[in-house]
Enzyme design. Structure first.
Site, mmCIF file in Angstrom:
data_model
loop_
_atom_site.group_PDB
_atom_site.id
_atom_site.type_symbol
_atom_site.label_atom_id
_atom_site.label_comp_id
_atom_site.label_asym_id
_atom_site.label_seq_id
_atom_site.Cartn_x
_atom_site.Cartn_y
_atom_site.Cartn_z
ATOM 1 N N HIS A 162 -3.560 13.625 98.066
ATOM 2 C CA HIS A 162 -3.790 12.498 96.834
ATOM 3 C C HIS A 162 -3.217 11.054 97.566
ATOM 4 C CE1 HIS A 162 -2.623 15.619 93.859
ATOM 5 N NE2 HIS A 162 -3.937 15.303 93.649
ATOM 6 N N GLU A 165 0.155 9.339 97.788
ATOM 7 C CA GLU A 165 1.086 10.147 98.538
ATOM 8 C C GLU A 165 0.927 10.202 99.843
ATOM 9 O OE1 GLU A 165 0.804 13.998 96.207
ATOM 10 O OE2 GLU A 165 0.998 13.096 94.473
ATOM 11 N N HIS A 307 3.019 17.242 98.975
ATOM 12 C CA HIS A 307 2.824 16.363 97.893
ATOM 13 C C HIS A 307 3.895 15.467 97.557
ATOM 14 C CE1 HIS A 307 -1.188 17.917 96.419
ATOM 15 N NE2 HIS A 307 -0.789 18.768 97.205
ATOM 16 N N GLU A 366 6.590 19.183 96.901
ATOM 17 C CA GLU A 366 6.841 18.003 96.345
ATOM 18 C C GLU A 366 7.806 17.365 96.999
ATOM 19 O OE1 GLU A 366 4.479 16.793 94.370
ATOM 20 O OE2 GLU A 366 3.352 18.564 93.479
#
Length: 396
Positions: A162, A165, A307, A366
């Site tokens: 992404h 990110e 991420h 994450e």
């Protein structure tokens, strides 16, 4: 650093002289026959760079070596044309310098050019790493993969699926640098010896899956058309791309995999968007195709996708994850402080597809906390937390 072979030299002797593991020397010089070195042949010595030095009155090879803290023989190898008994004042020679500190630093938001610059520098100092292109982005940017290690266990990591990110990319680049540094200095990281891991594990890294998107967020609007006009239209005329997750065509690359893709597509946008649009079908985008083809062509034992944000680790998909996934994620949680979560309210992600099609452990990690893009001020904490996970991925 390159040296010139002398008559009677051996790779083993170079390993002893420069205090570099023999395995790393061999892997840095795959095109030569270590059993039959030829005089004048060039050999790469990993973990060293060359510093220029100008001869001053009174210099001798012994004095220069002593002052520089290097073996005299290493000077002679690096400077094969030097006349030991007739040094000329003003003459330039090379001094071998062992690299003992990190060479990559992140002091600003990290874009595609920063990554290439760091990878080029690391490849120059550590020629035993293997680098290849796994494909190109929509705008033609090469997507590099780095491999390090020779072991049968294969671990794949990637970052920046992404666009906003991007902070995950310098996490992987710094880990690569720290790993290489420990290997060439016979060192350890957090008390773990790295050379045995090099022998048992092959690590694959794709540090930036979405280079066009990252540059859009970090650098700004591209000059090239039709990309410039298209992203402005998708972003409703705004030049603020801080909320942009997609690739340059407005397709979310981590919603592109054939793992209940239809379900994810049905609840997301129906047209290109800054985030969450899954495309017209799975794997339409060159970036997602590149990762999919790499995975199909290799035999990865596990995959880790980095991420942001939330400091959690997702590790399951539709009950298809193997039992070892829970053992691994519990170790990841222990060394990072992150919370393991079995199922996410999403599908069509890279780790989902890997679990579904291979039945092997896959993890979405994450990192950080707050709003994307995570500020650079969190990078050090994120790196230290991620470091434990990356090390565990190698030793487990």
């Amino acid at each position: 650093m390159e040296i010139s072979v002398r008559r009677g030299d051996s790779i083993w002797a170079y390993s002893q002289l420069f205090q570099i593991p023999l395995r790393l020397l061999l892997d840095s010089n795959r095109s030569i026959n270590p059993q039959a070195l030829m005089q004048g042949q060039t050999v790469e010595i990993p973990g060293y760079v060359t510093r220029g030095y100008q001869i001053v009155p009174g210099d001798t090879i012994w004095r220069i070596a002593s002052t520089a803290g290097v073996p005299q023989d290493s000077l002679l190898l690096l400077n094969p044309s030097i006349q030991v008994n007739s040094l000329r004042v003003g003459q330039m020679i090379g001094i071998p310098v062992r690299v003992t500190e990190l060479v990559v630093q992140t002091v600003r938001p990290y874009d595609y050019g920063d990554m290439l610059e760091d990878l080029n520098r690391l490849a120059e100092i550590y020629p035993f790493i293997r680098r290849q292109s796994i494909g190109t982005s929509v705008m033609g940017k090469t997507i590099p993969e780095i491999r390090i290690g020779i072991g049968p266990k294969q671990v794949h990591t990637n970052a920046s699926f992404h666009a906003n990110e991007w902070i995950t990319t310098p996490v992987l680049i710094r880990f690569l640098n720290e790993y290489l540094l420990a290997l060439t200095n016979n060192g350890s990281i957090r008390g773990l010896e790295m050379n045995p891991l090099y022998e048992t594990t092959t690590l694959s890294l794709v540090p930036m899956v979405n280079p066009d998107g990252v540059n859009l967020v970090v650098v700004g609007l591209p000059d090239e058309e039709p990309y410039r006009s298209n992203v402005l239209a998708i972003n409703v005329g705004s030049s603020d791309f801080s909320g942009w997750k997609a690739n340059i065509r407005g397709i979310d690359l981590n919603n592109q995999f054939p793992a209940l893709w239809e379900r994810e597509a049905a609840r997301g946008p129906r047209t290109p968007a800054p985030r969450d649009y899954a495309g017209t079908e799975p794997l339409t985008e060159p970036e997602s195709q590149a990762i999919a083809n790499l995975t199909r062509n290799q035999n990865f034992n596990r995959v880790l996708a980095f991420h942001t944000q939330g400091r959690v680790i997702y590790w399951g998909f539709e009950g298809l994850e193997p039992s070892e996934s829970e053992v691994i994620v519990n170790e990841f949680a222990r060394v990072s402080g992150y919370q393991p979560i079995r199922y996410a309210d999403s599908s069509a992600g890279f780790k989902d597809w890997f679990i579904q099609d291979w039945g092997r452990p896959g993890f979405t990690i994450e990192v950080g906390q707050g709003n994307n893009p995570i500020p650079l001020s969190q990078l050090e904490q994120i790196y230290q937390e991620s470091l434990g996970i990356l090390l565990a991925s190698l030793y487990m």
